[in-house]
Motif scaffolding. Structure first.
Motif: not given
Length: 373
Positions: A289-291, A298-302, A319-322, A329-332
């Motif tokens: 789910t985190g990925i 994006s991972n920060v809002p996630a 998860a959110v770092n991967i 959009l995955g990372s700012m």
């Protein structure tokens, strides 16, 4: 010759990502019209202000001409394309470990663009690898990126304990990144750039910006980002006012729109039951789910969204770092790197590298995840 107003509006009119986010925001607002009054408080203004300040300072150094000087020095010492790529990718990862991934990109990408002008290296591929590198380097420490700062503050673990948990993933991904650089950048000799009058640059602007950078970072650290930006803006009015219009203002609107769109999305009634079920997820479900959520918002809002339902832990951190790999959009940090590159077709080529990186990192992360995550 276009009018000044046309020149000012042109970047906004050409920005497809901004247009998509604005349309999405309008559609989501139709379902929650009363939410409009809450838009200003949904935006993380310290983050926006910090981003503007860093963009102003980096653009000032670029206009000072000293990226050109530094680029020449690098090509004189590193005559091999592969060696230069390994150096810049490693530097990106190292800087992101302690300066955050965004700051690392604001330093390395403009330098890389300058190298293209000097020696004609494949700048698109190199910037893509630099974006991957800051995602790898920043995941190691609690201060490498915004999501780790959030997770670290919530978890209550020590600085070194956090690093110990993330070290296996960071180490394996960094080795694989070095191998990829070795494969995709040939051992080809590059011609050193010759010196010319431009290398002298504008010393006053450069040294003033370095001092302003230190002052700005200190003020941001003291939770005084707004006075810090005011200091930078006033100084640049006297030093070189061109900088105030030269930065990528549409990118600022992209981040503002992202904050609003994510909040609107999270408040949709049909998503509430789904979000509530997140608390019952087992490690595998939480990891996946985190990925996946990072790919969408994006991972920060996630991270912010998931911390409302699950505790901070190693599984969520992995998860959110991967999740920073994969879609742009995955990372700012991905968005910043691609925007700073200002290269045609780089977005498509980025995904050709980043999506396989996501799949490989997701598999390795699951294998390396501690049993107590």
């Amino acid at each position: 010759m276009p009018s000044p107003l046309t020149a000012l509006l042109k970047p906004f009119l050409r920005d497809r990502l901004l247009h998509i986010l604005l349309v999405a925001g309008i559609v989501l607002t139709l379902y929650q019209p009363a939410a409009v009054s809450s838009f200003p408080r949904w935006i993380d203004w310290p983050t926006i202000v910090t981003l503007i300040g860093l963009m102003l300072l980096t653009k000032s150094v670029e206009l000072s001409g000293y990226f050109v000087w530094l680029g020449r020095r690098l090509t004189l010492r590193m005559r091999n394309e592969r060696t230069l790529a390994l150096f810049l990718v490693s530097t990106s990862a190292l800087l992101s470990t302690f300066l955050t991934n965004d700051v690392a990109l604001f330093i390395v990408v403009p330098l890389t663009v300058t190298l293209k002008k000097l020696v004609g290296i494949p700048v698109r591929r190199l910037i893509i690898f630099e974006a991957l590198a800051v995602n790898v380097g920043s995941l190691l420490t609690p201060i490498g990126n915004p999501q780790n700062i959030l997770l670290w503050n919530r978890s209550g673990v020590g600085f070194l304990t956090f690093i110990q948990s993330m070290l296996p993933l960071a180490a394996v991904l960094m080795v694989l990144l070095w191998l990829a650089v070795w494969l995709f950048f040939p051992s080809r000799t590059i011609r050193p750039a010759t010196a010319d009058a431009e290398a002298t640059g504008k010393r006053t602007l450069l040294w003033a910006c370095l001092l302003l950078y230190v002052a700005f970072i200190v003020l941001v650290d003291l939770k005084m980002a707004f006075p810090g930006l005011l200091l930078v803006a006033i100084a640049l009015l006297f030093l070189d006012r061109r900088v105030l219009l030269a930065i990528d203002w549409p990118l600022i609107l992209v981040f503002i729109a992202m904050f609003i769109d994510v909040k609107l999305l999270s408040q949709l009634p049909f998503l509430q039951p789904v979000a509530a079920q997140a608390a019952a997820l087992h490690d595998g479900g939480l990891y996946l789910t985190g990925i996946l959520l990072s790919q969408v918002i994006s991972n920060v809002p996630a991270t912010i969204m998931m911390l409302n339902f699950v505790p901070s832990g190693v599984t969520l951190a992995y998860a959110v770092n991967i999740g920073g790999f994969g879609f742009a959009l995955g990372s700012m940090a991905n968005l910043i790197a691609l925007r700073l590159a200002n290269e045609s077709r780089i977005w498509l080529r980025f995904h050709a590298f980043s999506i396989p990186a996501l799949l490989l990192a997701a598999l390795l992360g699951w294998l390396l995840l501690p049993a107590s995550g």
